[in-house]
Design an enzyme around this catalytic site. Structure first.
Site, PDB file in Angstrom:
ATOM      1  NE  ARG A  35      35.339 -25.946 -32.920  1.00  0.00           N
ATOM      2  CZ  ARG A  35      36.638 -25.660 -32.871  1.00  0.00           C
ATOM      3  NH1 ARG A  35      37.422 -25.941 -33.897  1.00  0.00           N
ATOM      4  NH2 ARG A  35      37.161 -25.069 -31.812  1.00  0.00           N
TER       5      ARG A  35
ATOM      6  CE  LYS B 141      38.346 -27.732 -28.958  1.00  0.00           C
ATOM      7  NZ  LYS B 141      39.501 -28.378 -29.602  1.00  0.00           N
TER       8      LYS B 141
ATOM      9  CD  GLU C 112      42.464 -32.927 -36.098  1.00  0.00           C
ATOM     10  OE1 GLU C 112      42.780 -32.212 -35.126  1.00  0.00           O
ATOM     11  OE2 GLU C 112      41.320 -33.354 -36.253  1.00  0.00           O
TER      12      GLU C 112
END
Length: 388
Positions: free
Chosen positions: A133, A235, A271
């Site tokens: 990620r 992220k 989210e």
């Protein structure tokens, strides 16, 4: 062998200023992290054996920063690869005022945990997924990134160096925060000429103040977390500060956190501020698809696989906010939160309540994934990496 580095000039200044006790938590400046740091044969006179625990009240542990002994750090220039990193005493990092991360937010972070088994062995949960990620995020943010093997090895070194800070079984975990930062100086908008990969750690327990109690969420309609074709699916550090205003307002009203809707139609769930959302009706579990605005959580991915193994139908799709009315259960997933039940959600001044506690899908999935993570349930998927 693990190498540990400290900076002599910084150490001397801190010792003169505050004595060795306070210095031990402040050692480490930008100059320490050069490719040729100075080494001490005994870098920390107060460092106890690996078999001893740090002096912590484990029963009172929450989710707050508790600095540990060491952090891992390595650097590379643009167009080059990261070399072998070093372990340095946890401390401040000195940056140029024109560092890319300070001026343009060129930075990423990850989060994972180390767990202690009853026999004392230390475990990591799917660390290669965090590495993958970060590489995806680095490509999106035009940054150099460590290889998957480098990332996992750095995590292992950080855990071993801070072994005494890993809580006893059942008392929490050692949270690990890998950072990838554009630390080279820039003035005009451009990728930084140098990057720093750093990992620090802190023992933690429950993320929310409610502990294991059900969460109380508020559906936010005035602020967006992410937009289409943006960076909501990586992220990056720049995704998180913008949620603070809505989160603070919600918490002042007694809510645990904020649940965001899509930025286009305002009709679909996305989210919570820092975790993914699931709803359940009967044997069917639904979660918003990762379509570019939603972070592909590692706990989310694992819970989906476990749920399917348990015979549940799991759908990754657009989940309308109106489906909250008919849901039996709602729960959140994330590295920090684990698998957390939601007891209430407020949407347009209407409060909806959900089943929580023993016998729920949420509890079943939590028991399985936490058992795998802590070594009390056999890992048949190859998710666990033992730190040796």
């Amino acid at each position: 062998m693990i190498q540990r580095a400290v900076c002599f000039p910084s150490l001397r200044k801190l010792l003169l200023r505050a004595g060795s006790a306070s210095a031990s938590s402040k050692i480490g400046t930008y100059n320490c992290f050069a490719s040729q740091p100075s080494y001490l044969r005994n870098p920390n006179q107060s460092y106890k054996s690996d078999d001893e625990y740090a002096d912590v009240d484990w029963d009172s542990l929450g989710f707050g920063l508790m600095p540990t002994d060491y952090m891992y750090i390595t650097k590379c220039s643009e167009g080059q690869n990261f070399g072998q990193g070093q372990l340095s005493r946890y401390g401040n990092v000195e940056l140029s005022p024109s560092a890319g991360v300070l001026n343009y937010g060129q930075g990423l972070f990850e989060g994972t945990k180390a767990y202690r088994k009853e026999n004392g062995r230390l475990l990591l949960f799917r660390p290669e997924q965090n590495a993958i990620r970060m590489k995806i995020g680095a490509e999106r943010m035009c940054m150099a990134s460590p290889s998957i093997d480098q990332f996992v090895e750095a995590l292992k070194q950080t855990v071993l160096a801070n072994k005494r800070w890993v809580p006893p079984p059942g008392k929490g975990s050692l949270y690990l925060r890998p950072l990838l930062l554009g630390t080279g100086p820039v003035l005009g908008l451009a990728p930084a000429p140098e990057y720093t990969f750093l990992i620090y750690a802190s023992p933690v327990r429950n993320y929310f103040k409610e502990g294991s109690a059900p969460l109380n969420l508020y559906v936010e309609e005035n602020f967006d977390r992410a937009s289409r074709r943006g960076t909501g699916n990586v992220k990056t550090i720049s995704n998180y500060a913008p949620v603070l205003m809505a989160q603070i307002k919600a918490k002042k009203r007694g809510f645990s956190d904020v649940l965001y809707l899509d930025s286009v139609s305002k009709k679909n769930l996305e989210e919570v501020s820092s975790c993914n959302i699931f709803i359940a009706k009967g044997k069917c579990i639904s979660t918003p698809a990762t379509n570019g605005t939603i972070l592909s959580g590692i706990t989310r991915k694992s819970v989906i696989e476990i749920a399917r193994d348990q015979g549940y139908q799991v759908e990754e799709r657009a989940v309308a906010v109106d489906e909250l009315i008919e849901a039996d259960e709602v729960f959140c997933t994330g590295t920090a939160v684990g698998v957390a039940p939601v007891g209430r959600i407020t949407y347009q001044d209407k409060r909806m309540e959900y089943i929580t506690g023993s016998g729920t899908i949420c509890q079943e999935l939590y028991n399985i994934i936490s058992g795998i993570q802590t070594g009390t349930i056999e890992d048949k998927k190859g998710w666990i990496v033992e730190v040796e």
